[in-house]
Scaffold this motif. Structure first.
Motif: not given
Length: 372
Positions: A263, A265-267, A269-275, A277
């Motif tokens: 859980k 790690q998913t959150e 990864d999503r924040k890292k992806l937004d960062y 981008e």
């Protein structure tokens, strides 16, 4: 026998109904078995069987009749062992007396009567030992040849004179008692070093109860050994239970860690992806800004607009050329399928086209000169 088993089953059933600690009783009845209370709970019929079996055997797994026979055999063995130890102790005591005499002779002079006593005893022991070796027993072959051709009667002739033997027998109890007392005092000095400086009478008094005290301590040590063995079995059982519970806790902890990690790690990864981008978009805008600044520093505004138009026109032409290239590549691929014959015709067609173009050019030039 069946009646006894039925009565035992009734007794076990009543125990199951009236007692809550049947499992502990079964575990206590079979301490050497590697079973746990959980095993008994999961297998109630097996628990009943062990409870019934516990009424016929002891903790070591022996039945009552076999235990009785074993005790009788142990008593008989203990009696024979005691008899052998008594004879062996006497023999070794006499051998030690002979060795002590030999040592004393090397360091000081020994009275003649003491020397005769020891020599006579040594000869008697040697003759008795030889006679024992030569005496055929019921377990040996009667036709077996004698050792060195000697008989027990011939060896008995080597005994010392009867007078010396009689004197030795009269002095032997006293000398043996002195030797054994000396050994006992050595044991007492080893067991109680503080008794070295005590009087002879006090040492003798302590010797009277030394055997009982040693026997008491031996029994105490054996009791402690049995207790230690029982504690070891109990510790092993508790260790197994502890390890099983520990493994369950570790598995539960692993599952919790894995679920929470997934859980989180998913959150993450999503924040890292937004960062990333956002950072990529920022860098792209920054690059565009730098390009615009470079263009403004290098060219005037009119030139930049002209360059854009030129770039757009060149880009459109490049795309058109790219499309034409792809179309020609497709046609060329379709022509290559026809083989070498078509390749020869194509070369001939190309050659004719060149000749036609050359002749048209020559005709054009000729016509131009004629007009002039």
């Amino acid at each position: 026998m069946s009646a006894d088993l039925d009565s035992n089953n009734i007794h076990v059933s009543s125990s199951l109904g009236n007692s809550d600690n049947l499992h502990q009783q079964v575990l206590a009845s079979f301490p050497l078995c590697d079973i746990t209370e959980e095993d008994l709970t999961q297998n109630p019929q097996f628990c009943k069987l062990l409870a019934t079996l516990a009424q016929h055997v002891n903790q070591t797994g022996l039945t009552v009749p076999l235990k009785t026979e074993l005790e009788k055999a142990e008593q008989k063995l203990q009696s024979q062992r005691h008899h052998w130890l008594r004879s062996e102790s006497l023999y070794r005591g006499l051998q030690e007396m002979i060795q002590d005499h030999c040592v004393r002779k090397q360091h000081a002079s020994v009275p003649a009567d003491q020397n005769m006593f020891v020599e006579t005893m040594e000869k008697c022991l040697l003759v008795a030992q030889c006679v024992k070796q030569l005496d055929p027993s019921s377990t040996t072959n009667p036709d077996q040849p004698l050792v060195l051709g000697l008989t027990p009667q011939q060896v008995m002739e080597l005994m010392p004179p009867e007078k010396n033997v009689q004197i030795m027998k009269e002095s032997l109890p006293r000398e043996l008692e002195k030797h054994l007392k000396k050994k006992c005092l050595s044991v007492l000095s080893f067991y109680q070093p503080e008794s070295e400086n005590e009087s002879e009478g006090l040492k003798t008094s302590k010797l009277s109860y030394l055997s009982a005290r040693l026997d008491k301590e031996k029994k105490s040590a054996e009791s402690l050994k049995d207790t230690c063995r029982e504690n070891t079995v109990l510790l092993q059982r508790q260790t197994q239970l502890y390890l099983s519970e520990l493994i369950k806790c570790i598995q539960l902890l692993q599952s919790l860690i894995l679920n929470n990690r997934l859980k989180v790690q998913t959150e993450l990864d999503r924040k890292k992806l937004d960062y990333f981008e956002g950072k990529c978009e920022l860098l792209s805008q920054k690059i565009k800004l730098e390009m615009v600044e470079v263009q403004l520093d290098t060219y005037p505004t009119e030139t930049i607009s002209a360059h854009k138009k030129i770039r757009e026109k060149l880009e459109s032409e490049r795309k058109a050329c790219q499309v034409e290239k792809q179309s020609l590549e497709l046609k060329l691929a379709s022509f290559e399928i026809l083989g070498k014959e078509f390749e020869t015709l194509a070369e001939e067609y190309y050659r004719l086209r060149q000749e036609i173009e050359m002749k048209n050019w020559a005709l054009k030039e000729f016509t131009q000169y004629n007009d002039m």
